[in-house]
Design an enzyme around this catalytic site. Structure first.
Site, PDB file in Angstrom:
ATOM      1  CG  HIS A   1      54.243  39.785  39.476  1.00 35.52           C
ATOM      2  ND1 HIS A   1      53.340  38.568  39.711  1.00 35.52           N
ATOM      3  CD2 HIS A   1      53.275  39.772  37.840  1.00 35.52           C
ATOM      4  CE1 HIS A   1      52.500  38.318  39.806  1.00 35.52           C
ATOM      5  NE2 HIS A   1      52.139  39.205  38.030  1.00 35.52           N
TER       6      HIS A   1
ATOM      7  CG  ASP B   1      47.001  41.967  39.332  1.00 36.18           C
ATOM      8  OD1 ASP B   1      47.802  43.418  38.760  1.00 36.18           O
ATOM      9  OD2 ASP B   1      47.006  40.805  39.401  1.00 36.18           O
TER      10      ASP B   1
ATOM     11  CG  ASP C   1      44.871  41.668  36.251  1.00 40.43           C
ATOM     12  OD1 ASP C   1      44.879  42.122  37.885  1.00 40.43           O
ATOM     13  OD2 ASP C   1      46.415  41.470  36.347  1.00 40.43           O
TER      14      ASP C   1
END
Ligand SMILES: [Zn+2]
Length: 309
Positions: free
Chosen positions: A125, A162, A245
């Site tokens: 990010h 992810d 995740d």
């Protein structure tokens, strides 16, 4: 050949405060499991020290200076609403970047065939000039730029599985035709980016947004598109932004992958890596917030790295 496992203890000093999902125990759960398994095909290696000029290829120097000034002498400070740093974060952040450098050098020098970096903070990010979503420096992006700068490679593929879109990696490589960035992610969802319309300046970005509730079968079908793009691009090196995740037990997202799906994803990707880049793959930990799911999923991922290297 063997698989590298790059880690150090400094992640334990990156304190994000009580109740934060990106906590110290995440990497401890992963590392303790690999220590217990004691697989002789794993080569343990420490992160490399690196020159600041390496970071400056990926991040603005003003941003790097801002981060360096922000590490507190004591207590915690915030780089954004959910990106928290402590005094020990400086070393942990440096080792997270240094892990992908050590992994790449290890693969390029034939110390091992491929590698997994078990580190935190995660990176995908983090944009050129912005910390975000638990990420400070974009570890995988620094790795891709290192391959271009040091090893003069011209075709790097970054596969990001992810469950969140890697807005930072997309930002950094939006206008770089040497890097193919492909992301599968829950959408609409945090961080809000990652539509199919974002294609990059050179058609080098491919986003595969998937709805909440995506099952293993649906995900693996969607992953066929990732494989197709790898086939078309013919990378010289593959980097994996390995977040776990998307697991059904993860508290931060709503995909329904099983631990063994991470074996399948990895295996399919490695099979293609053999066709185009002699199996050169470096993977780095991004998200994954249920400790047991993270432990199982990273084992599945590394099992495939060992088996198909
Ligand atoms: Zn994530």
């Amino acid at each position: 050949m063997k698989t590298g496992l790059i880690t150090s203890d400094t992640y334990q000093n990156h304190n994000t405060g009580n109740g934060h999902p990106e906590k110290i125990d995440r990497v401890t759960a992963v590392i303790d499991n690999f220590k217990k398994l004691d697989n002789k095909n794993l080569v343990w290696k420490k992160p490399s020290k690196f020159n600041k000029s390496l970071l400056e290829i990926t991040h603005n120097s003003d941003y790097i200076n801002f981060v360096e000034r922000s590490f507190p002498k004591k207590g915690l400070s915030f780089l954004d609403g959910d990106t928290i740093i402590s005094p020990g974060s400086k070393e942990a952040t440096s080792d997270a970047v240094g892990s992908i450098i050590a992994a790449i050098d290890g693969v390029q020098n034939n110390e091992f065939k491929n590698a997994f970096c078990a580190v935190r903070p995660p990176g995908h990010h983090a944009e050129k000039n912005k910390a975000m979503g638990f990420c400070i420096y974009n570890n995988v992006a620094v790795g891709a730029n290192y391959l271009i700068d040091k090893y003069k490679l011209n075709k790097i593929a970054i596969i990001d599985f992810d469950v969140h879109h890697g807005n930072g990696t997309q930002d950094i490589f939006y206008d770089n035709d040497k890097v193919l960035y492909i992301s599968t992610h829950q959408y609409p969802f945090y961080p809000g980016s990652g539509t199919e319309q974002d294609k990059g300046k050179y058609n080098n970005i491919f986003n595969i947004p998937l709805p909440a509730g995506t099952t293993s079968v649906e995900y693996l079908n969607a992953y066929e598109f990732v494989l197709k793009k790898i086939n078309q691009f013919k990378p010289e090196f593959i980097l994996l932004s390995a977040g776990f995740d998307a697991h059904k037990d993860d508290p931060l997202a709503q995909f329904h992958l099983e631990s063994k799906d991470f074996y399948d994803i990895t295996k399919r990707t490695l099979e293609l890596s053999k066709l185009y880049c002699n199996g050169k793959v470096v993977s780095i930990l991004e998200g994954g917030y249920d400790l047991l799911a993270l432990q199982e999923s990273t084992k599945m991922h590394v099992d495939a790295l060992i088996e198909f290297n």
